[in-house]
Design an enzyme around this catalytic site. Structure first.
Site, PDB file in Angstrom:
ATOM      1  N   ASN A  11       0.814  -1.216   0.000  1.00 22.16           N
ATOM      2  CA  ASN A  11       0.000   0.000   0.000  1.00 22.16           C
ATOM      3  C   ASN A  11       0.847   1.265   0.000  1.00 22.16           C
ATOM      4  O   ASN A  11       1.954   1.277   0.528  1.00 22.16           O
ATOM      5  CB  ASN A  11      -0.896   0.029   1.244  1.00 22.16           C
ATOM      6  CG  ASN A  11      -1.971  -1.034   1.177  1.00 22.16           C
ATOM      7  OD1 ASN A  11      -2.641  -1.177   0.153  1.00 22.16           O
ATOM      8  ND2 ASN A  11      -2.123  -1.787   2.237  1.00 22.16           N
ATOM      9  N   PRO A 108      14.123   2.432   2.769  1.00 23.99           N
ATOM     10  CA  PRO A 108      13.853   3.780   3.295  1.00 23.99           C
ATOM     11  C   PRO A 108      12.851   3.771   4.443  1.00 23.99           C
ATOM     12  O   PRO A 108      12.964   4.575   5.382  1.00 23.99           O
ATOM     13  CB  PRO A 108      13.279   4.530   2.093  1.00 23.99           C
ATOM     14  CG  PRO A 108      13.541   3.707   0.909  1.00 23.99           C
ATOM     15  CD  PRO A 108      13.873   2.322   1.335  1.00 23.99           C
ATOM     16  N   ASP A 109      11.885   2.857   4.393  1.00 27.02           N
ATOM     17  CA  ASP A 109      10.888   2.783   5.472  1.00 27.02           C
ATOM     18  C   ASP A 109      11.561   2.485   6.808  1.00 27.02           C
ATOM     19  O   ASP A 109      11.148   2.969   7.856  1.00 27.02           O
ATOM     20  CB  ASP A 109       9.827   1.716   5.159  1.00 27.02           C
ATOM     21  CG  ASP A 109      10.426   0.335   4.895  1.00 27.02           C
ATOM     22  OD1 ASP A 109      11.529   0.255   4.306  1.00 27.02           O
ATOM     23  OD2 ASP A 109       9.792  -0.670   5.271  1.00 27.02           O
ATOM     24  N   THR A 132       4.383  -5.663   4.350  1.00 25.11           N
ATOM     25  CA  THR A 132       4.442  -6.822   3.455  1.00 25.11           C
ATOM     26  C   THR A 132       5.450  -7.809   4.027  1.00 25.11           C
ATOM     27  O   THR A 132       5.188  -9.021   4.122  1.00 25.11           O
ATOM     28  CB  THR A 132       4.882  -6.373   2.049  1.00 25.11           C
ATOM     29  OG1 THR A 132       4.041  -5.296   1.644  1.00 25.11           O
ATOM     30  CG2 THR A 132       4.803  -7.517   1.070  1.00 25.11           C
TER      31      THR A 132
HETATM   32  N1  LIG Z   1      -5.609  -2.807   9.774  1.00 27.59           N
HETATM   33  C1  LIG Z   1      -5.307  -3.903   9.092  1.00 27.59           C
HETATM   34  N2  LIG Z   1      -5.962  -5.078   9.335  1.00 27.59           N
HETATM   35  C2  LIG Z   1      -5.659  -6.191   8.646  1.00 27.59           C
HETATM   36  N3  LIG Z   1      -4.721  -6.274   7.701  1.00 27.59           N
HETATM   37  C3  LIG Z   1      -4.044  -5.160   7.411  1.00 27.59           C
HETATM   38  C4  LIG Z   1      -4.297  -3.913   8.077  1.00 27.59           C
HETATM   39  N4  LIG Z   1      -3.445  -2.990   7.563  1.00 27.59           N
HETATM   40  C5  LIG Z   1      -2.710  -3.624   6.636  1.00 27.59           C
HETATM   41  N5  LIG Z   1      -3.070  -4.922   6.538  1.00 27.59           N
HETATM   42  C6  LIG Z   1      -2.488  -5.934   5.662  1.00 27.59           C
HETATM   43  O1  LIG Z   1      -1.150  -6.105   6.080  1.00 27.59           O
HETATM   44  C7  LIG Z   1      -0.304  -6.279   4.956  1.00 27.59           C
HETATM   45  C8  LIG Z   1       0.720  -5.206   4.937  1.00 27.59           C
HETATM   46  O2  LIG Z   1       0.091  -3.978   4.682  1.00 27.59           O
HETATM   47  P1  LIG Z   1       0.878  -2.615   4.791  1.00 27.59           P
HETATM   48  O3  LIG Z   1       1.242  -2.358   6.227  1.00 27.59           O
HETATM   49  O4  LIG Z   1       0.101  -1.558   4.103  1.00 27.59           O
HETATM   50  O5  LIG Z   1       2.194  -3.025   3.971  1.00 27.59           O
HETATM   51  P2  LIG Z   1       3.275  -2.195   3.167  1.00 27.59           P
HETATM   52  O6  LIG Z   1       3.679  -1.027   4.035  1.00 27.59           O
HETATM   53  O7  LIG Z   1       4.381  -3.180   2.975  1.00 27.59           O
HETATM   54  O8  LIG Z   1       2.659  -1.761   1.882  1.00 27.59           O
HETATM   55  C9  LIG Z   1      -1.196  -6.265   3.716  1.00 27.59           C
HETATM   56  O9  LIG Z   1      -1.462  -7.589   3.365  1.00 27.59           O
HETATM   57  C10 LIG Z   1      -2.432  -5.528   4.198  1.00 27.59           C
HETATM   58  O10 LIG Z   1      -3.582  -5.940   3.492  1.00 27.59           O
HETATM   59  C1  LIG Z   2      12.243  -5.175   3.954  1.00 25.78           C
HETATM   60  C2  LIG Z   2      11.318  -4.379   3.050  1.00 25.78           C
HETATM   61  C3  LIG Z   2      10.917  -5.228   1.866  1.00 25.78           C
HETATM   62  C4  LIG Z   2      10.061  -4.008   3.860  1.00 25.78           C
HETATM   63  O1  LIG Z   2       9.166  -3.332   2.997  1.00 25.78           O
HETATM   64  P1  LIG Z   2       7.566  -3.230   3.256  1.00 25.78           P
HETATM   65  O2  LIG Z   2       7.121  -4.467   3.935  1.00 25.78           O
HETATM   66  O3  LIG Z   2       7.356  -2.018   4.156  1.00 25.78           O
HETATM   67  O4  LIG Z   2       6.964  -2.999   1.919  1.00 25.78           O
HETATM   68  C5  LIG Z   2      12.002  -3.036   2.610  1.00 25.78           C
HETATM   69  O5  LIG Z   2      12.408  -2.317   3.730  1.00 25.78           O
HETATM   70  C6  LIG Z   2      13.193  -3.276   1.696  1.00 25.78           C
HETATM   71  O6  LIG Z   2      13.042  -3.512   0.533  1.00 25.78           O
HETATM   72  N1  LIG Z   2      14.437  -3.207   2.252  1.00 25.78           N
HETATM   73  C7  LIG Z   2      15.667  -3.323   1.524  1.00 25.78           C
HETATM   74  C8  LIG Z   2      16.674  -4.180   2.222  1.00 25.78           C
HETATM   75  C9  LIG Z   2      17.070  -3.701   3.606  1.00 25.78           C
HETATM   76  O7  LIG Z   2      16.347  -2.931   4.254  1.00 25.78           O
HETATM   77  O8  LIG Z   2      18.149  -4.104   4.079  1.00 25.78           O
HETATM   78  K   LIG Z   3       6.068  -0.189   5.755  1.00 29.28           K
END
Ligand SMILES: Nc1ncnc2c1ncn2[C@@H]1O[C@H](COP(=O)(O)OP(=O)(O)O)[C@@H](O)[C@H]1O
Ligand SMILES: CC(C)(COP(=O)(O)O)[C@@H](O)C(=O)NCCC(=O)O
Ligand SMILES: [K+]
Length: 257
Positions: A11, A108-109, A132
């Site tokens: 997301n 970066p996150d 994710t």
């Molecule tokens: N409040 C929530 N309740 C249930 N599932 C969630 C919620 N927020 C995010 N998710 C799920 O958790 C997973 C990671 O989402 P998200 O934190 O947005 O990931 P990313 O930052 O990697 O894009 C996804 O599969 C999303 O659908």
């Molecule tokens: C580990 C991650 C895939 C997490 O990403 P997200 O779940 O927030 O989409 C992301 O921080 C990433 O691609 N990192 C690169 C490798 C590292 O942080 O060492």
């Molecule tokens: K994240």
């Protein structure tokens, strides 16, 4: 007004920050094909819907998906006439050190979470982000990012079971009533939920032992509350951690200009 964009692998979150608070937050799925014009139409519609008449003057981006950055840069330039700050790029300064192996491109996150954690809680932290992937970011006493752990995300684990095994359905995560499941769905939820509780506890204990000091554990991400409720794995839960970190980095760069 600052537009902060946090792009994860699943997301992308857009937040408007007026200098003291977030006035609005919207979420869309991450798709690298989405163009600058598509972002604008989407954002404009949502802003009109909420009757927000604001002037966006600055944009900051954190993206774990490198390909989306190009279109987000065009979006910032074309519609807000601004050059965005992109976390991880050399011209975006960080208020903390990054001490990892040379050549490592830290997500970066994770850098943003480190900055946010240090700003809100001080040093010696383990930041756990349920995205994710589930990431553990270790924040040193002086706020530096010193590495961490990457584990498969909760939903990714459930999805992997479904994808790889013909007889396993798609399942959403919830806390199971008991450990021993008496149907397929309950068995899968138990494996992932209790497996995850163990994963988080074990990794945090080992990080603390390896560093030989007490560290506070801070969680963020949509699924963090699910684990916090029952097991007290975390010292604190911070919902908009990444967004907070983006505002701290923005302010730091403004001061340095
Ligand atoms: N409040 C929530 N309740 C249930 N599932 C969630 C919620 N927020 C995010 N998710 C799920 O958790 C997973 C990671 O989402 P998200 O934190 O947005 O990931 P990313 O930052 O990697 O894009 C996804 O599969 C999303 O659908
Ligand atoms: C580990 C991650 C895939 C997490 O990403 P997200 O779940 O927030 O989409 C992301 O921080 C990433 O691609 N990192 C690169 C490798 C590292 O942080 O060492
Ligand atoms: K994240």
């Amino acid at each position: 007004m600052l537009l902060a964009i946090d792009c994860g692998n699943t997301n992308t979150v857009f937040s408007l920050w007026d200098g003291t608070r977030f006035v609005a937050t919207w979420r869309t799925s991450t798709e690298w094909q989405r163009t600058a014009d598509q972002y604008y139409v989407w954002l404009r519609t949502l802003m009109q819907f909420q009757k927000l008449e604001v002037d966006i003057t600055d944009v900051i981006i954190s993206s774990t998906v490198p390909r989306v950055v190009f279109n987000l840069r065009v979006f910032a330039d074309r519609y807000f006439n601004t050059r965005p700050l992109v976390v991880g790029k050399p011209d975006c300064l960080l208020p903390v050190d990054v001490r990892v192996d040379e050549g490592t491109q830290v997500g970066p996150d994770r850098l943003v979470n480190t900055v946010a954690g240090f700003d809100l809680f001080g040093g010696d932290l383990i930041m756990v982000d349920f995205g994710t992937a589930t990431t553990f970011d270790v924040v040193d006493t002086d706020g530096a990012y010193v590495g961490g752990v990457i584990a498969p995300g909760v939903n990714l684990s459930l999805e992997a079971l479904h994808q790889a095994a013909a007889a396993l359905p798609h399942v959403d995560i919830t806390k199971p009533q008991s450990v021993v499941g008496t149907n397929t769905v309950a068995c899968m939820q138990s494996g992932v939920f209790w497996g995850y509780v163990g994963l988080v506890r074990e990794i945090c204990d080992r990080i603390k032992a390896e560093r030989a000091r007490e560290m506070r554990v801070i969680s963020t991400g949509g699924l963090a509350p699910l684990f916090q409720q029952s097991e007290a794995l975390f010292d604190a839960y911070q919902e908009d951690l990444t967004m907070h970190g983006l505002t701290v980095i923005y302010k730091y760069n403004k001061e340095k200009e």
